[in-house]
Design a protein around this motif. Sequence first.
Motif, PDB file in Angstrom:
ATOM      1  N   GLY A 133      45.766  33.556  30.272  1.00 34.99           N
ATOM      2  CA  GLY A 133      46.873  33.648  31.214  1.00 34.99           C
ATOM      3  C   GLY A 133      46.890  34.982  31.935  1.00 34.99           C
ATOM      4  N   GLU A 134      48.010  35.301  32.536  1.00 34.66           N
ATOM      5  CA  GLU A 134      48.115  36.517  33.338  1.00 34.66           C
ATOM      6  C   GLU A 134      48.702  37.660  32.522  1.00 34.66           C
ATOM      7  N   HIS A 135      48.210  38.879  32.808  1.00 39.28           N
ATOM      8  CA  HIS A 135      48.755  40.087  32.191  1.00 39.28           C
ATOM      9  C   HIS A 135      48.256  41.280  32.985  1.00 39.28           C
ATOM     10  N   GLU A 136      49.024  42.337  32.998  1.00 38.40           N
ATOM     11  CA  GLU A 136      48.644  43.530  33.759  1.00 38.40           C
ATOM     12  C   GLU A 136      47.412  44.225  33.195  1.00 38.40           C
ATOM     13  N   LEU A 137      47.005  43.899  31.954  1.00 38.63           N
ATOM     14  CA  LEU A 137      45.846  44.542  31.344  1.00 38.63           C
ATOM     15  C   LEU A 137      44.527  43.971  31.842  1.00 38.63           C
ATOM     16  N   TRP A 138      44.550  42.835  32.507  1.00 35.67           N
ATOM     17  CA  TRP A 138      43.314  42.287  33.066  1.00 35.67           C
ATOM     18  C   TRP A 138      43.582  41.679  34.433  1.00 35.67           C
ATOM     19  N   ALA A 139      42.525  41.626  35.234  1.00 35.13           N
ATOM     20  CA  ALA A 139      42.623  41.017  36.558  1.00 35.13           C
ATOM     21  C   ALA A 139      42.711  39.501  36.398  1.00 35.13           C
ATOM     22  N   ARG A 140      43.644  38.877  37.079  1.00 28.58           N
ATOM     23  CA  ARG A 140      43.867  37.447  36.881  1.00 28.58           C
ATOM     24  C   ARG A 140      42.830  36.628  37.644  1.00 28.58           C
ATOM     25  N   LEU A 141      42.490  35.481  37.083  1.00 26.85           N
ATOM     26  CA  LEU A 141      41.591  34.530  37.725  1.00 26.85           C
ATOM     27  C   LEU A 141      42.359  33.746  38.774  1.00 26.85           C
ATOM     28  N   LEU A 142      41.869  33.764  40.012  1.00 30.63           N
ATOM     29  CA  LEU A 142      42.510  33.029  41.099  1.00 30.63           C
ATOM     30  C   LEU A 142      41.947  31.618  41.233  1.00 30.63           C
ATOM     31  N   ALA A 143      40.626  31.470  41.091  1.00 31.80           N
ATOM     32  CA  ALA A 143      39.974  30.164  41.227  1.00 31.80           C
ATOM     33  C   ALA A 143      38.529  30.298  40.775  1.00 31.80           C
ATOM     34  N   SER A 144      37.894  29.159  40.523  1.00 34.70           N
ATOM     35  CA  SER A 144      36.474  29.174  40.150  1.00 34.70           C
ATOM     36  C   SER A 144      35.762  28.016  40.828  1.00 34.70           C
ATOM     37  N   TYR A 145      34.450  28.182  40.970  1.00 33.40           N
ATOM     38  CA  TYR A 145      33.586  27.215  41.653  1.00 33.40           C
ATOM     39  C   TYR A 145      32.376  26.982  40.764  1.00 33.40           C
ATOM     40  N   ASP A 146      31.978  25.714  40.625  1.00 28.92           N
ATOM     41  CA  ASP A 146      30.817  25.414  39.783  1.00 28.92           C
ATOM     42  C   ASP A 146      30.218  24.089  40.256  1.00 28.92           C
ATOM     43  N   ASN A 147      29.031  24.162  40.868  1.00 28.50           N
ATOM     44  CA  ASN A 147      28.364  22.938  41.307  1.00 28.50           C
ATOM     45  C   ASN A 147      27.165  22.596  40.429  1.00 28.50           C
ATOM     46  N   GLY A 148      27.112  23.238  39.260  1.00 32.27           N
ATOM     47  CA  GLY A 148      25.999  23.021  38.347  1.00 32.27           C
ATOM     48  C   GLY A 148      24.863  24.001  38.526  1.00 32.27           C
ATOM     49  N   GLU A 149      24.706  24.528  39.722  1.00 33.33           N
ATOM     50  CA  GLU A 149      23.677  25.524  40.013  1.00 33.33           C
ATOM     51  C   GLU A 149      24.306  26.892  40.257  1.00 33.33           C
ATOM     52  N   TRP A 150      25.295  26.928  41.141  1.00 32.38           N
ATOM     53  CA  TRP A 150      26.005  28.167  41.447  1.00 32.38           C
ATOM     54  C   TRP A 150      27.369  28.169  40.768  1.00 32.38           C
ATOM     55  N   VAL A 151      27.705  29.300  40.179  1.00 30.65           N
ATOM     56  CA  VAL A 151      29.025  29.496  39.584  1.00 30.65           C
ATOM     57  C   VAL A 151      29.643  30.722  40.260  1.00 30.65           C
ATOM     58  N   ALA A 152      30.888  30.601  40.681  1.00 31.52           N
ATOM     59  CA  ALA A 152      31.565  31.714  41.350  1.00 31.52           C
ATOM     60  C   ALA A 152      32.987  31.838  40.834  1.00 31.52           C
ATOM     61  N   LEU A 153      33.466  33.062  40.806  1.00 26.72           N
ATOM     62  CA  LEU A 153      34.843  33.351  40.411  1.00 26.72           C
ATOM     63  C   LEU A 153      35.531  34.126  41.515  1.00 26.72           C
ATOM     64  N   LEU A 154      36.768  33.745  41.785  1.00 27.13           N
ATOM     65  CA  LEU A 154      37.664  34.524  42.635  1.00 27.13           C
ATOM     66  C   LEU A 154      38.672  35.184  41.714  1.00 27.13           C
ATOM     67  N   ILE A 155      38.718  36.512  41.744  1.00 28.17           N
ATOM     68  CA  ILE A 155      39.537  37.276  40.817  1.00 28.17           C
ATOM     69  C   ILE A 155      40.418  38.226  41.612  1.00 28.17           C
ATOM     70  N   GLU A 156      41.579  38.512  41.068  1.00 29.33           N
ATOM     71  CA  GLU A 156      42.476  39.498  41.671  1.00 29.33           C
ATOM     72  C   GLU A 156      41.721  40.785  41.981  1.00 29.33           C
ATOM     73  N   ASP A 157      41.875  41.286  43.180  1.00 31.21           N
ATOM     74  CA  ASP A 157      41.265  42.557  43.562  1.00 31.21           C
ATOM     75  C   ASP A 157      42.177  43.690  43.102  1.00 31.21           C
ATOM     76  N   VAL A 158      41.747  44.413  42.095  1.00 29.50           N
ATOM     77  CA  VAL A 158      42.551  45.493  41.533  1.00 29.50           C
ATOM     78  C   VAL A 158      42.319  46.769  42.326  1.00 29.50           C
ATOM     79  N   GLU A 159      43.379  47.326  42.857  1.00 27.99           N
ATOM     80  CA  GLU A 159      43.263  48.614  43.540  1.00 27.99           C
ATOM     81  C   GLU A 159      43.049  49.697  42.494  1.00 27.99           C
ATOM     82  N   GLY A 160      41.947  50.405  42.599  1.00 27.21           N
ATOM     83  CA  GLY A 160      41.678  51.447  41.624  1.00 27.21           C
ATOM     84  C   GLY A 160      40.210  51.818  41.596  1.00 27.21           C
TER      85      GLY A 160
END
Length: 314
Positions: free
Chosen positions: A86-113
């Motif tokens: 789940g969500e917490h300030e100690l880690w960047a949250r997962l926004l979405a993921s993509y997986d077509n069996g060959e390519w896997v991608a993650l969209l993650i919160e962009d942490v300023e820092g």
Amino acid sequence: MTAPRAVGVRLPNAAVPESVREWVGATLGSPVVATAEQVGGMSPGCATRVTCADGTRAFVKAVSSGLNPDTPGLFRREVGVLTHLGEHELWARLLASYDNGEWVALLIEDVEGRHPDFTRPDEVEAVLAGTDRLSALLQERDVPASVDLVDVSHVLGKWAESLDGLVDAPAATPVPDWLRGDPDGWAEVLREHAARPMPHVVHWDIRVDNLLRRPSGEVVFVDWGVAARGPAWADPLLARLERVDESWFDGSLASSPTLREAGDDVVTAFLAGFGAHLAVRSVVAVDVNLPTLNDFRITESRRMLGAVARRTGR
């Protein structure tokens, strides 16, 4: 500033398939108009901060089995872990993921820092305090067995085998002669701890390149691809490895309740086993599209075994 210890050769975002890049814009609801490539970590895939036309920002990581056969599995594990934590300030949250069996991608919160600077005592203390807080929190949360977490019991057993095998290891294995034959019985210490219950989730990959410090000072833990079930002392120990080649490391152990409880023997055995395993892997491993990994193994092994020598008076 402290530079990341692990720096691989990454695919730029522009070289990621168009279908994946289109998914990013569609998921964020606005076309990407600016990218900033990131360094750190060993994945051959892209690691990119993106900015959309409407100002939305996110962090994108993507890899294919063609780039490396193992890395997609790490990304899938990270998706599972972040989904269930789940969500917490100690880690960047997962926004979405993509997986077509060959390519896997993650969209993650962009942490300023930025990465913390381990030459500054206040930033080191922030990392250690954040790690203690993370460890306590992870003991209260769970990830189901359907998520294939790393088994630290198995890892410690493999390290014990590496120590056992040093006596007959090739001469080219970069370990000191005094370690061959495991004179202090560290393999047995590792096996004894491997047999203990390990019910809790641990990050298991705390390095400066997997840490971000917000402008307000809070530390954020990123990259959960090797998340594991392990002992409570694992993450506090890993957080201190940035300075394992300094006497500071030895003195810092007392500030962690879980490391005090574990004791000095397991810390030294951990360093000996990890260092020996990296040294053995440096002469036998075959790495696909990871051209800097072996130098990293050798450097880290040397740092850990140097700490063992310091801690044991060799």
